[in-house]
Design a protein around this motif. Structure first.
Motif, PDB file in Angstrom:
ATOM      1  N   ARG A 288       5.218  72.835  23.256  1.00  0.00           N
ATOM      2  CA  ARG A 288       5.724  73.712  24.317  1.00  0.00           C
ATOM      3  C   ARG A 288       7.183  74.123  24.070  1.00  0.00           C
ATOM      4  N   ASP A 289       7.895  73.386  23.200  1.00  0.00           N
ATOM      5  CA  ASP A 289       9.296  73.703  22.909  1.00  0.00           C
ATOM      6  C   ASP A 289       9.461  74.538  21.642  1.00  0.00           C
ATOM      7  N   ARG A 290       8.357  75.013  21.092  1.00  0.00           N
ATOM      8  CA  ARG A 290       8.374  75.762  19.835  1.00  0.00           C
ATOM      9  C   ARG A 290       9.327  76.960  19.897  1.00  0.00           C
ATOM     10  N   GLU A 291       9.199  77.790  20.926  1.00  0.00           N
ATOM     11  CA  GLU A 291      10.027  78.993  21.010  1.00  0.00           C
ATOM     12  C   GLU A 291      11.476  78.647  21.367  1.00  0.00           C
ATOM     13  N   LEU A 292      11.662  77.659  22.241  1.00  0.00           N
ATOM     14  CA  LEU A 292      13.020  77.266  22.623  1.00  0.00           C
ATOM     15  C   LEU A 292      13.797  76.711  21.430  1.00  0.00           C
ATOM     16  N   PHE A 293      13.106  76.050  20.519  1.00  0.00           N
ATOM     17  CA  PHE A 293      13.781  75.527  19.329  1.00  0.00           C
ATOM     18  C   PHE A 293      14.339  76.675  18.490  1.00  0.00           C
ATOM     19  N   VAL A 294      13.592  77.755  18.381  1.00  0.00           N
ATOM     20  CA  VAL A 294      14.072  78.922  17.641  1.00  0.00           C
ATOM     21  C   VAL A 294      15.254  79.560  18.375  1.00  0.00           C
ATOM     22  N   VAL A 295      15.181  79.624  19.706  1.00  0.00           N
ATOM     23  CA  VAL A 295      16.308  80.139  20.493  1.00  0.00           C
ATOM     24  C   VAL A 295      17.562  79.316  20.197  1.00  0.00           C
ATOM     25  N   PHE A 296      17.424  78.001  20.234  1.00  0.00           N
ATOM     26  CA  PHE A 296      18.540  77.111  19.930  1.00  0.00           C
ATOM     27  C   PHE A 296      19.109  77.379  18.539  1.00  0.00           C
ATOM     28  N   LEU A 297      18.234  77.537  17.549  1.00  0.00           N
ATOM     29  CA  LEU A 297      18.695  77.780  16.181  1.00  0.00           C
ATOM     30  C   LEU A 297      19.419  79.113  16.060  1.00  0.00           C
ATOM     31  N   ARG A 298      18.940  80.123  16.774  1.00  0.00           N
ATOM     32  CA  ARG A 298      19.632  81.416  16.745  1.00  0.00           C
ATOM     33  C   ARG A 298      21.026  81.294  17.356  1.00  0.00           C
ATOM     34  N   GLU A 299      21.126  80.562  18.446  1.00  0.00           N
ATOM     35  CA  GLU A 299      22.433  80.363  19.089  1.00  0.00           C
ATOM     36  C   GLU A 299      23.366  79.573  18.169  1.00  0.00           C
ATOM     37  N   LEU A 300      22.804  78.544  17.532  1.00  0.00           N
ATOM     38  CA  LEU A 300      23.608  77.740  16.617  1.00  0.00           C
ATOM     39  C   LEU A 300      24.027  78.551  15.401  1.00  0.00           C
ATOM     40  N   LYS A 301      23.111  79.339  14.862  1.00  0.00           N
ATOM     41  CA  LYS A 301      23.439  80.162  13.697  1.00  0.00           C
ATOM     42  C   LYS A 301      24.568  81.138  14.016  1.00  0.00           C
ATOM     43  N   ALA A 302      24.505  81.775  15.166  1.00  0.00           N
ATOM     44  CA  ALA A 302      25.546  82.734  15.542  1.00  0.00           C
ATOM     45  C   ALA A 302      26.907  82.051  15.622  1.00  0.00           C
ATOM     46  N   ALA A 303      26.933  80.845  16.200  1.00  0.00           N
ATOM     47  CA  ALA A 303      28.193  80.115  16.339  1.00  0.00           C
ATOM     48  C   ALA A 303      28.705  79.630  14.984  1.00  0.00           C
ATOM     49  N   LEU A 304      27.807  79.173  14.112  1.00  0.00           N
ATOM     50  CA  LEU A 304      28.211  78.732  12.778  1.00  0.00           C
ATOM     51  C   LEU A 304      28.667  79.903  11.915  1.00  0.00           C
ATOM     52  N   TYR A 305      27.946  81.015  12.012  1.00  0.00           N
ATOM     53  CA  TYR A 305      28.280  82.195  11.212  1.00  0.00           C
ATOM     54  C   TYR A 305      29.690  82.688  11.533  1.00  0.00           C
ATOM     55  N   ALA A 306      30.056  82.597  12.805  1.00  0.00           N
ATOM     56  CA  ALA A 306      31.400  83.028  13.211  1.00  0.00           C
ATOM     57  C   ALA A 306      32.482  82.187  12.545  1.00  0.00           C
ATOM     58  N   MET A 307      32.120  80.974  12.132  1.00  0.00           N
ATOM     59  CA  MET A 307      33.068  80.075  11.471  1.00  0.00           C
ATOM     60  C   MET A 307      32.796  79.976   9.965  1.00  0.00           C
ATOM     61  N   SER A 308      31.958  80.899   9.453  1.00  0.00           N
ATOM     62  CA  SER A 308      31.614  80.945   8.018  1.00  0.00           C
ATOM     63  C   SER A 308      30.934  79.654   7.555  1.00  0.00           C
ATOM     64  N   LYS A 309      30.050  79.114   8.392  1.00  0.00           N
ATOM     65  CA  LYS A 309      29.326  77.895   8.063  1.00  0.00           C
ATOM     66  C   LYS A 309      27.828  78.187   7.940  1.00  0.00           C
ATOM     67  N   LEU A 310      27.138  77.338   7.167  1.00  0.00           N
ATOM     68  CA  LEU A 310      25.720  77.531   6.894  1.00  0.00           C
ATOM     69  C   LEU A 310      24.844  76.690   7.823  1.00  0.00           C
ATOM     70  N   LEU A 311      23.654  77.200   8.092  1.00  0.00           N
ATOM     71  CA  LEU A 311      22.654  76.471   8.872  1.00  0.00           C
ATOM     72  C   LEU A 311      21.441  76.193   7.991  1.00  0.00           C
ATOM     73  N   ILE A 312      21.166  74.917   7.766  1.00  0.00           N
ATOM     74  CA  ILE A 312      19.966  74.486   7.058  1.00  0.00           C
ATOM     75  C   ILE A 312      19.064  73.763   8.064  1.00  0.00           C
TER      76      ILE A 312
END
Length: 440
Positions: free
Chosen positions: A245-269
């Protein structure tokens, strides 16, 4: 082709890196990231070819890179041609032909299209053409780190198990986290330290955070703050056993995390459970949406092991036909240049009717010698044997040696993915490093 400069990412950067490598320059790993090493290779190429030395790959530099390479001849596609037929005609391997034409889709050849034919002969000093990473569990960190110290030239990055999330969105440290010894050694040898954060396989723990927007944002900020504070290049999210049931929310979280990391020139694995279709064989695998995760992450580590696990019946940890099917599904949903195959080097010892214990290569071999039993070698399933212990209990052991490990590397080459991440360092057959050099 797009004009590229330092900081650029994507498939065209990978093509640039492959071309530089073929010309004899060292752009670092073929990872689709235009960093300092790639820029230095571009500057050297421009200097040697009388081009403006600005480190920017514009039309003139692209043209020079795509001209006939040393050690290659050009061939024009004709009616009925396939890369397989061309390889046979020129008596070269299909893999070498594919490597020389990394930007060519073998299923979309056009009459009149130009491709490169590698000509046998001396070439540039070999370098690894795929990313090699490794996980370092905190409970064997010293042993795992010895593997890195023994082979610093092999590793592009390492991911020590340093952090665990909490239900209030915090990031706590495991014992041995932020080791100055690991950090200073890795940085001195050009190895990226991309620590792993786990949810301890706890479905409820991650669910609480995902379903509360405030907690989720707090967790994002805590991860980014830790990454920036410690000057890590990025972070490895290893959140397993999620509720479906958390499948889509996990992707939402990753998108939010990616945006925040990208702003600091950091990678998301992101590390994900292995599966051969969208549903997978169990709920944790189904909860990992490969398409959404592949879009959000800079790299996706597909954990290609535990086909048989501690609580299952005895059997191979990662049978080759299963890993083949896992990668076939992965490349259908995630860009190839983002996929790292999590490759096992440890195994299991199953007492009859009981839960298995994890074993290293050296332990498995020593146990076979102790009980004087033969080891059945198998390049597709892995070495295995049975023995009876002093209490009269029968055991079945399956593990990983360099021969079997090499088969999994062949699959990495078959699907032309980014590279591998070894699970886990310190447990391996020492000869796997010869296999890595030979295959990559």
């Amino acid at each position: 082709m797009t004009t590229l400069r330092r900081g650029a990412r994507g498939n065209e950067v990978s093509e640039l890196q492959r071309l530089l490598l073929e010309w004899g320059y060292n752009p670092g790993p073929i990872d689709g990231v235009f960093g300092a090493k790639t820029e230095q290779a571009v500057l050297q190429f421009q200097r040697d070819h009388g081009l403006t030395r600005d480190g920017i790959v514009g039309p003139f530099t692209w043209r020079a890179l795509q001209s006939q390479l040393p050690g290659h001849q050009m061939y024009t596609i004709q009616a009925g041609d396939t890369l397989y037929k061309i390889a046979l005609r020129f008596q070269i391997s299909l893999s070498s032909l594919l490597a020389a034409n990394s930007g060519v889709d073998p299923n979309q050849l056009r009459i009149g299209q130009q491709i490169r034919i590698p000509v046998p002969g001396p070439g540039p000093e070999p370098v690894l053409t795929r990313v090699v990473s490794g996980w370092l569990p905190y409970w064997v960190q010293s042993l795992a780190f010895q593997s890195v110290q023994n082979h610093p030239e092999i590793f592009h990055s390492i991911s020590p198990f340093w952090y665990v999330m909490t239900s209030d969105g915090d990031v706590l440290s495991f014992p041995g986290a932020e080791s100055s010894t690991v950090l200073s050694y890795a940085r001195a040898h050009g190895i990226r330290v991309i620590p792993l954060i786990t949810n301890s396989f706890d479905s409820e723990l991650i669910s609480i955070v995902l379903n509360d927007p405030v907690l989720r944002q707090r967790h994002v900020q805590n991860i980014v703050s830790k990454t920036v504070q410690m000057d890590y290049p990025g972070i490895d999210i290893n959140y397993e056993n999620l509720f479906v049931r958390d499948r889509e929310l996990f992707v939402v979280f990753l998108r939010e995390l990616k945006a925040a990391l990208y702003a600091m020139s950091k990678l998301l694995i992101v590390s994900v459970h292995a599966k051969t279709d969208a549903a997978g064989a169990w709920s944790g695998a189904e909860a990992h949406d490969y398409v959404g995760i592949g879009q959000a992450a800079d790299a996706v580590r597909v954990m290609g092991y535990d086909f048989h696990w501690q609580g299952s019946d005895p059997g191979p940890v990662a049978p080759a036909d299963w890993v083949d099917a896992v990668l076939a599904y992965a490349v259908s949903t995630i860009p190839r240049n983002k996929i790292e195959l999590g490759v096992p080097v440890s195994g299991y010892d199953w007492p009859l009717g009981q839960t298995a214990t994890s074993v290293t290569y050296s332990f498995a071999v020593a146990k076979a010698n102790q009980y004087n039993v033969p080891i059945a070698l198998d390049a597709l399933l892995g070495p295995h044997y049975t023995y009876m212990d002093i209490a009269g209990i029968n055991h079945e052991v399956w593990f990983v040696d360099a021969l079997y490990f090499g088969t999994l590397l062949d699959l990495v080459n078959k699907y032309d993915i980014r590279g591998i991440c070894i699970w886990h360092l310190g447990a391996e057959d020492p000869k796997i490093y010869d296999a890595i050099i030979g295959k990559f």
